[in-house]
Design an enzyme around this catalytic site. Structure first.
Site, PDB file in Angstrom:
ATOM      1  N   SER A  52      23.948  41.995  39.351  1.00 28.22           N
ATOM      2  CA  SER A  52      23.767  42.062  40.804  1.00 28.22           C
ATOM      3  C   SER A  52      23.583  40.685  41.432  1.00 28.22           C
ATOM      4  O   SER A  52      23.874  40.495  42.615  1.00 28.22           O
ATOM      5  CB  SER A  52      22.565  42.950  41.144  1.00 28.22           C
ATOM      6  OG  SER A  52      21.390  42.494  40.493  1.00 28.22           O
ATOM      7  N   ASP A 299      10.900  42.355  46.470  1.00 22.76           N
ATOM      8  CA  ASP A 299      12.002  41.927  45.597  1.00 22.76           C
ATOM      9  C   ASP A 299      12.018  40.401  45.575  1.00 22.76           C
ATOM     10  O   ASP A 299      12.446  39.760  46.537  1.00 22.76           O
ATOM     11  CB  ASP A 299      13.320  42.476  46.126  1.00 22.76           C
ATOM     12  CG  ASP A 299      14.517  42.103  45.263  1.00 22.76           C
ATOM     13  OD1 ASP A 299      14.374  41.245  44.365  1.00 22.76           O
ATOM     14  OD2 ASP A 299      15.607  42.654  45.502  1.00 22.76           O
ATOM     15  N   HIS A 302      16.382  39.040  43.773  1.00 23.28           N
ATOM     16  CA  HIS A 302      17.640  38.856  44.491  1.00 23.28           C
ATOM     17  C   HIS A 302      17.430  37.904  45.663  1.00 23.28           C
ATOM     18  O   HIS A 302      16.331  37.406  45.873  1.00 23.28           O
ATOM     19  CB  HIS A 302      18.163  40.222  44.939  1.00 23.28           C
ATOM     20  CG  HIS A 302      18.424  41.155  43.796  1.00 23.28           C
ATOM     21  ND1 HIS A 302      17.491  42.070  43.353  1.00 23.28           N
ATOM     22  CD2 HIS A 302      19.497  41.291  42.976  1.00 23.28           C
ATOM     23  CE1 HIS A 302      17.983  42.737  42.312  1.00 23.28           C
ATOM     24  NE2 HIS A 302      19.195  42.278  42.065  1.00 23.28           N
TER      25      HIS A 302
END
Length: 323
Positions: A52, A299, A302
């Site tokens: 990702s 998060d 990312h």
């Protein structure tokens, strides 16, 4: 734009993270020019392969290029399982992403349903993935995040057969085994006269604020400024993972196959404020405990877009357009 990366859409108001740029010592990065890159990619395929984080870099690249093609009829997006293709039709140029978080075959290969706590890899099997990018002109690989565990189950055999051999192998040995399979495939199948190869170094996380002098139980949540201490490195940087990558790439280079390490680690170390934190789509409903403690679901892995991955692509652009 993935809802995992669209921080502004999900309520982030401080936007200074979008405007930092990287100035390397002793050189100037060329200003990103989408038209110049598309000319360089005319009749070619640029393929990002990995997890990702690499998908985030692909999204960044598509956004950087998309603005130079205002006519909707001159571009397209196509989804085919693990492969997503953006096409600049006028240039016959493809900018693609292929989901292969472990590079080799695994039980995490479904591009949607892949959040598996018990990962199994076939460290000697890569053709299932590689056939989708074997004729690419530019390949940009990454593989790090999914290997962050003490050991992993390895399968010798197939997922369809019950007579395979299963064994738990410690890290980083299992990672090295997968990289060797990947490098052997490249050595045999890559057209040295045609294909440019890149491997993106590890993307650091900012899950422990103590590392930059923050709160003992803190992380990237509520951070709005980069780390300003020159030479800063967090706990991930000492990992055994990236030295293994360098060793494998050096081996390929000695055998006449040049793979350029795209070193994004140090510049990203400073960017503790560049993560989505709580400003992203939550795939599952938040619990009351999480709502009362936002840092618990922040998060810090990312990256918001626009943001840090744009700088990674500026580095990649510099390699692609230089003579």
């Amino acid at each position: 734009m993935s809802d995992q990366l669209a921080c502004g859409k999900f309520g982030r108001k401080d936007l200074s993270y979008q405007f930092w740029r990287w100035q390397p010592h002793q050189c100037d990065l060329p200003r990103f020019n989408a038209t110049a890159l598309l000319e360089r990619l005319r009749n070619k395929r640029l393929v990002f392969v990995g997890d990702s984080l690499n998908r985030g870099q692909w999204v960044s690249m598509v956004c950087l290029i998309d603005t130079s093609i205002p006519d909707p009829s001159l571009k397209s997006m196509h989804y085919n399982g693990s492969l997503i293709t953006f096409k600049a039709i006028k240039y016959n140029a493809s900018i693609e992403f292929y989901w292969a978080p472990l590079l080799v075959e695994s039980n995490s290969d479904d591009s949607v349903n892949h959040r598996l706590p018990d990962r199994i890899v076939r460290v000697q099997a890569i053709e299932k993935h590689a056939r989708h990018w074997s004729d690419a002109d530019v390949l940009v690989f990454n593989s790090y995040l999914w290997w962050r565990r003490s050991k992993m189950e390895v399968l010798w055999g197939s997922f369809e057969s019950s007579d395979g051999i299963h064994k738990e192998v410690a890290m980083p040995r299992v990672y090295e085994m997968a990289l060797r399979t990947w490098s052997d495939w490249l050595e045999v199948h890559i057209n040295r006269a045609k294909t440019q190869l890149f491997f993106v170094s590890m993307s650091p996380t900012h899950q422990s604020a103590e590392e930059w002098g923050g709160a003992e139980d803190g992380n990237c949540y509520s951070e709005t400024e980069p780390v300003m201490k020159e030479g800063y490195s967090g706990g991930d940087t000492g990992s055994e993972i990236m030295p293994l990558v360098k060793s494998v790439l050096d081996g390929l280079n000695r055998r006449g196959l040049n793979v350029q390490l795209l070193n994004i680690t140090q510049l990203s170390e400073y960017r503790k404020e560049g993560h989505p934190s709580v400003y992203r789509k939550q795939w599952e409903p938040l619990t009351e405990n999480q709502i009362s403690n936002p840092s618990s679901y922040a998060d810090c892995i990312h990256w918001c877009l626009p943001g840090v991955p744009d700088v990674w692509n500026e580095l990649l652009y510099a390699y692609l357009v230089r003579e």
